[in-house]
Design a protein around this motif. Structure first.
Motif, mmCIF file in Angstrom:
data_model
loop_
_atom_site.group_PDB
_atom_site.id
_atom_site.type_symbol
_atom_site.label_atom_id
_atom_site.label_comp_id
_atom_site.label_asym_id
_atom_site.label_seq_id
_atom_site.Cartn_x
_atom_site.Cartn_y
_atom_site.Cartn_z
ATOM 1 N N VAL A 178 0.952 -1.285 0.032
ATOM 2 C CA VAL A 178 -0.105 0.053 0.101
ATOM 3 C C VAL A 178 0.886 1.278 -0.070
ATOM 4 O O VAL A 178 1.811 1.415 0.750
ATOM 5 C CB VAL A 178 -1.040 -0.049 1.476
ATOM 6 C CG1 VAL A 178 -1.568 1.321 1.407
ATOM 7 C CG2 VAL A 178 -1.838 -1.317 1.416
ATOM 8 N N ARG A 179 0.490 2.139 -0.800
ATOM 9 C CA ARG A 179 1.301 3.439 -0.840
ATOM 10 C C ARG A 179 0.623 4.415 0.131
ATOM 11 O O ARG A 179 -0.425 4.724 0.011
ATOM 12 C CB ARG A 179 1.287 4.013 -2.163
ATOM 13 C CG ARG A 179 2.066 5.329 -2.329
ATOM 14 C CD ARG A 179 2.238 5.900 -3.830
ATOM 15 N NE ARG A 179 2.871 7.225 -3.713
ATOM 16 C CZ ARG A 179 4.199 7.123 -3.822
ATOM 17 N NH1 ARG A 179 4.859 6.234 -4.031
ATOM 18 N NH2 ARG A 179 4.769 8.280 -4.104
ATOM 19 N N GLN A 180 1.478 4.884 1.138
ATOM 20 C CA GLN A 180 1.066 5.552 1.983
ATOM 21 C C GLN A 180 1.032 7.094 1.755
ATOM 22 O O GLN A 180 1.910 7.645 1.069
ATOM 23 C CB GLN A 180 1.863 5.403 3.393
ATOM 24 C CG GLN A 180 1.880 4.104 4.042
ATOM 25 C CD GLN A 180 0.606 3.538 4.392
ATOM 26 O OE1 GLN A 180 -0.140 4.565 4.637
ATOM 27 N NE2 GLN A 180 0.246 2.309 4.475
ATOM 28 N N PRO A 181 -0.103 7.928 2.248
ATOM 29 C CA PRO A 181 0.118 9.454 1.923
ATOM 30 C C PRO A 181 1.113 10.070 2.599
ATOM 31 O O PRO A 181 1.704 9.551 3.648
ATOM 32 C CB PRO A 181 -1.369 10.042 2.249
ATOM 33 C CG PRO A 181 -1.664 8.803 3.421
ATOM 34 C CD PRO A 181 -1.133 7.542 2.794
ATOM 35 N N ASP A 182 1.525 11.141 2.064
ATOM 36 C CA ASP A 182 2.694 12.207 2.644
ATOM 37 C C ASP A 182 2.417 12.372 4.188
ATOM 38 O O ASP A 182 3.042 12.441 5.006
ATOM 39 C CB ASP A 182 2.710 13.452 2.069
ATOM 40 C CG ASP A 182 3.520 13.253 0.647
ATOM 41 O OD1 ASP A 182 4.180 12.156 0.551
ATOM 42 O OD2 ASP A 182 3.521 14.255 -0.019
ATOM 43 N N SER A 183 1.124 12.494 4.583
ATOM 44 C CA SER A 183 0.668 12.796 6.065
ATOM 45 C C SER A 183 1.152 11.715 6.862
ATOM 46 O O SER A 183 1.536 12.014 7.930
ATOM 47 C CB SER A 183 -0.911 13.222 6.231
ATOM 48 O OG SER A 183 -1.298 12.049 5.594
#
Length: 456
Positions: free
Chosen positions: A408-413
């Motif tokens: 899963v690609r995590q958001p910058d936050s």
């Protein structure tokens, strides 16, 4: 049964044989494995393998340790009043230690029940059982130094062996657990890892039990009154209280960093294998520098040494805030600096705890060592439990995406939350703890005078 009489079953001398120091220190194999691996692996197991939301995963990690906070003083009281030819503490090493190993293996052995809620319940039940057994192992274990020797400096030497073995265990367990998991893969990887680490715990339990068989067992009468009354007396011991507050805040900081290692390595640095490197960087310096911290403490005093170690730890944690933009080598160096400070932050408070308990025994003629230790380990447990819980909250606020073994690609936050939880939060907590540490007043002369009165 109640411990009675004031005659020691052994006479604690000023110096202990090296075999006893090593034997006692080997118990850190068990405490190090249980203290490290769940803090490192349990949150990722829940979020990334079982697919449990980060907030709920934090609750599962925290709840059993919160139960331990209530149980530890009881374990101390029970061990204070245990009557056994081997002394009041050693029998509990085996009784509780073997139960701990079995429950630990089952924590990571959740079967495929077809329901995330049922699987979460499995983990929660066996983690509660493991935490309960750990309370009855750790509290008597930590209580032993106050009764093994009457020497202020010998307790520091005893803690040197304990912390050195603890550091080695943290490095081996923390570095190998992710490797075992990744080598096998999936849930089976966690299951195999759990069994291997349970075996490590058994080795530590039996080594400590056997290695302390010739240790002196000094004892005075167990404290009179109810547990509540004794806790009230302990709470009124100012030096113990401020030392405990310092240690709990630093345990919270350490818990945050442990919980963040796997996430920092995989999501921020982009390679899960970096978790092993981070652990080696964290613990490697401690293996080398623990004797140096001991020598420094003998020269400048335990309190001053503790302050310096705390500042080094905080500096390393602050440097790690660059993880998203700096080369990985900078993060590894920052983690190594944390490790340098962490070694001192274990040696000094663990050597100061038996001083506080011994001064109380000398003043009152009653043995509250187990109660003191129970309160201490309860505080440590609370800090180490709150660390992953705080980190889990940070993940939730950052919008971390849970999965069930998928990429899963995590958001910058979420990446920012991981970085801050690993760096700024632990640094601030460590620096904050120094406000309480500066209020500690016991020194070598005061402890020696109290011990002299007790053993006269």
């Amino acid at each position: 049964m109640r411990a009675t009489g004031t005659t020691p079953t052994g006479t604690p001398g000023t110096s202990l044989p090296r075999s006893v120091r090593i034997g006692y220190g080997s118990g850190s194999v068990a405490t190090g494995a249980f203290g490290t691996v769940p803090g490192l692996m349990l949150l990722p197991y829940l979020t990334d393998e079982l697919g449990i939301a980060a907030i709920w995963a934090g609750v599962i990690v925290f709840a059993p340790k919160a139960w331990d906070v209530l149980l530890n003083p009881v374990a101390g009281r029970v061990s204070d009043r245990t009557v056994d030819p081997a002394g009041p503490r050693r029998p509990w090493l085996v009784r509780a230690g073997l139960m701990l190993a079995g429950a630990f293996a089952l924590v990571f052995a959740a079967p495929d029940l077809g329901s995330a809620a049922l699987e979460a319940a499995w983990v929660l039940v066996f983690f509660v059982l493991a935490a309960s057994a750990y309370a009855f192992f750790q509290v008597p274990y930590v209580a032993m130094p106050a009764e093994m020797t009457a020497s202020y400096d010998e307790r520091t030497r005893l803690m040197t062996w304990r912390v050195a073995i603890l550091a080695l265990t943290i490095m081996l367990a923390g570095a190998s657990a992710p490797v075992i998991r990744d080598a096998v893969g999936g849930r089976d990887g966690y299951r195999v890892m759990g069994v291997v680490m349970a075996t490590v715990i058994v080795v530590g339990v039996l080594s400590a039990w056997w290695g302390t068989r010739r240790a002196p067992v000094g004892a005075v009468a167990a404290g009179a009154g109810s547990l509540r009354e004794q806790l009230r007396v302990v709470a009124g011991a100012r030096d113990f209280r401020v030392l405990l507050t310092t240690f709990v805040l630093q345990a919270l900081a350490t818990g945050c960093m442990l919980a963040g290692v796997d996430y920092l390595a995989g999501d921020v640095l982009g390679r899960s294998s970096a978790s092993t490197v981070l652990f080696v960087c964290f613990v490697g310096p401690a293996l080398v520098l623990t004797p140096a911290w001991t020598a420094l403490g003998t020269r400048v005093g335990k309190q001053r040494g503790y302050v310096l170690a705390s500042l080094v730890l905080a500096a390393g944690a602050l440097l790690a805030v660059t993880a998203r933009v700096a080369p990985p080598a900078v993060v590894f160096a920052a983690t190594a600096l944390v490790g340098v400070g962490y070694a001192g932050c274990q040696v000094f408070p663990m050597a100061m705890l038996p001083d506080a308990a011994a001064v109380d025994s000398a003043r009152t003629g009653e043995n509250r060592t187990g109660v003191y230790t129970g309160v201490w380990t309860a505080g440590e447990t609370l800090g180490l439990a709150l660390g992953p819980a705080v980190f889990a909250v940070a993940l939730g606020l950052g919008g971390y995406l849970s999965s069930e073994g998928r990429e899963v690609r995590q958001p910058d936050s979420a990446l920012d939350a991981i970085t801050m939880g690993f760096s700024v939060v632990p640094a601030v907590l460590t620096l904050l703890s120094l406000w309480w540490l500066r209020q500690y007043t016991l020194d070598a002369a005061e402890v020696a005078a109290a011990e002299g009165a007790l053993h006269a």
